[in-house]
Write an enzyme that holds these catalytic residues in place. Sequence first.
Site, mmCIF file in Angstrom:
data_model
loop_
_atom_site.group_PDB
_atom_site.id
_atom_site.type_symbol
_atom_site.label_atom_id
_atom_site.label_comp_id
_atom_site.label_asym_id
_atom_site.label_seq_id
_atom_site.Cartn_x
_atom_site.Cartn_y
_atom_site.Cartn_z
ATOM 1 C CD GLU A 54 -3.257 0.519 1.999
ATOM 2 O OE1 GLU A 54 -4.158 1.346 2.157
ATOM 3 O OE2 GLU A 54 -3.237 -0.582 2.581
ATOM 4 C CD GLU B 14 -4.630 -0.372 9.016
ATOM 5 O OE1 GLU B 14 -5.218 0.083 8.018
ATOM 6 O OE2 GLU B 14 -3.972 -1.439 8.986
#
Length: 858
Positions: free
Chosen positions: A460, A733
């Site tokens: 990502e 996260e």
Amino acid sequence: MTRVAGVRAELRADALGVADPAPRLSWRIDDAPAGAAQTAAEARMTRGGAAAVAGLGGDAQALVAWPFAPLASRERATVEVRALVAGEWTAWSEPLAVEGALYDEADWTEPLVVPSTAAAPETRGSHLLRAAFTLGTAPVSARLHLTAQGVMVASLNGEAVSDEHLAPGWTSYRHRVRSRVHDVTALLHAGENVLGAEVADGWFRGNIGFDGGLWDVYGPHVGLLAQLEVTDRAGRTRIVPLGEAWRTAPGPATAAGLYEGEAYDARLLPAGWASSGFDDSAWDRPELRPPASIEGRIEPAMNEPARPIETLAPRSVERRPDGRVRLDFGQNISGVLRIRVDAPRGHAVTLHHAEVLEDDALGTRPLRRATSVDTFISAGVPVTWTPRFTIHGFRYAELEGWPGELAADAVEAVVIHTDMERRGWFECSEPLLNRLHENTVWSMRDNFVDLPTDCPQRDERMGWTGDIQVFAPAAEFLYGADGVLASWLRDVAAEQGEDGWVPNFVPWVECGFPRSASAAWGDAAVVVPWVIHERRGDLGMLARQWPSMTAWVDHLALRVGPDDVVEGSMELGDWLDPVAPPEDPGAARTDRYLVASAYAARSARIVADTAALLGEEDARERYAGFADRVLEGTRRRWIDDLDGLADAPTGLALAIEFGLTRDDAQRRRAGDLLAAAVRAGGHRIPTGFVGTPIICDALASTGHLDDAYALLLQRELPSWLYPVTMGATTIWERWDSMLPDGSINPGDMTSFNHYALGAVVDFLHRQVAGLAPAAPGYRHVLIRPRPGGGLTWARARHVSPYGPIEVGWRLEGATMALDLELPAGVTGEVRLPDGTAATVGPGTHAYTSAITVEGATP
């Protein structure tokens, strides 16, 4: 003696190749008499042997307009500043060398050198490029202007031109390509010289994105654009013609990908290839394309480069049963390994990376397709090797195939990120809070690798707009992030759709994520420039981003329905609410359209305020009217029935912090409901991506400081300190990226290095330590410590545009002692827990205040 120090151009002490031909000037006043400040200033510029002096106005010291004619491309000058302080002029400051970059596209005359085009989407190797040339005499000055399609490492006569990593970085290449200028005078000599470069795919044509990613996003080739300019003793400058001298051959990196890692075969590196005397007659001629063939505009870089910042030695070394050597560096980083290896010819050493361990193995599942494996094949001689064309997020590494015993200095981790100046610090009596703050600092470092990304490890690593939108205040306190963010915001503007749509990540890659913009994400186009103005006093940032800011709010107007609220659009909402299941992170307690409407009103209000600052009165009225309309609709739909938000803590926090309530009584009611919800949840985090950065402020500002501290200091899952108790060295996260039993969250989206939830450190700076900006650029500050939670002391330090500001308090029984120091040019408003208030000027100040045992009153 009072003096002017720290003169900078566009906030940079290194003004070689300054991006703006009329760079704004900043400086600080050191050693001024107590309470004294600048009342006037002058700048003296010397260029072409002539000096000129210009006034700089009154008390401004930060981002002051350039008072001279703009620099021409390549033009060199020195700038000095002096100030009038306490009725006396200081001496002139030390001179700052300022040099223009290449500002006109016509300045680029050398070709784009293209070694090959790719035929298949796969992890490809690097390409060597060399150009030999002869100089009659050693130049008195030489500049090398560089950029690339792909990523590159450049050298002159075998010496590295710079220590940049992954140059020239990632921009929206179809719109803009950044170049840098390097002073290479010391690397050149009379006779034959060689400019060498190794080029690999990088973001330009390598695999980027998630859900499979994409190949060749910007083109099927890599290329180098290098322009060498030398100046002789007579002052004549010429461009060294290199076009026909370029030759190319396959490089020693047989495969190089940002996600995949780098495979390097030292046997394939031709000895002496980058130096004179090498026979390149068997090498191929590359394709030469005009610089105009580059799709995006070539422009000077305004941000600092990504480079090695520090090295870490292993905290522990373990020989595993399978023969691998496991290394724990004690810190989750962005970077690569540097190995010193002596192995037989053809022997391979493989380097594996991971952020965490699971079941006594490297926890690689969260990396998804980012295999993050580097391989070094020896040429049979001792060597020190570091991957050049990849980067990893890791704390742990395993060496496979290491020859013999591992010497103590054989392996180190190289920390790589944008070379930003550290500006902010915080410390208190609670070690876990200190570790939380340090974890946030590390996550910022690890995710500011040329642009603000979400994570540095998996497939990502995108410039997610929402992450930096919530984190911008913390980022601007901790580091000099202005260059990174200014550059990235140019891409935000470039990537906006015709209707003002802002992608959810920038640069935008069509890898399957919905194109529709989301509130709190697209709002970065408005919020981030505004935060930079608040924290650095950068009105020019607002002027530059004004078209982008207004375009986004105009886009929001298209999403507002007849009830004057946002509805029907794709919204991520309060992403990662703790109640959301792993497979549906957007399933939050707070209505996603309340989030969207609250942000629409807030962004419109910011744009209206920006219009006032820029003198755009018609625009101010228009956007203020739109903000009022959405605010009223939001109140009717959600806020007038606050009981309907009793189980939506983020909704309540938005009502408080975004000014959605109608009056103080309603605001207090929202605070009471929020405190009740937090208590009912055992002071565990009840908010997701949107609510988490503001919930402590919402509690503290409505009379519930004790609840804010209880939430802040909670150690049970979900909480800020739970990851710390689990050994985290960066911000996760998810609150439960690692479960209490040490297993990794089973969700597909699990990172151990996302800075967004660390946005709470801004609360630590402003409320716990009590250091908050009260005017743009910290020209005026609010000193209001809020002791509580059992803390006995706290302190913060921030290097403002005017110099360091320091605040510290400690409890001595029922008394709080406060010390603060303000630099010249800064004033402060002090508010103490006992109600005492004072306005103070530059200098050192000390106060005492009575304080209750339970903590400060709100």
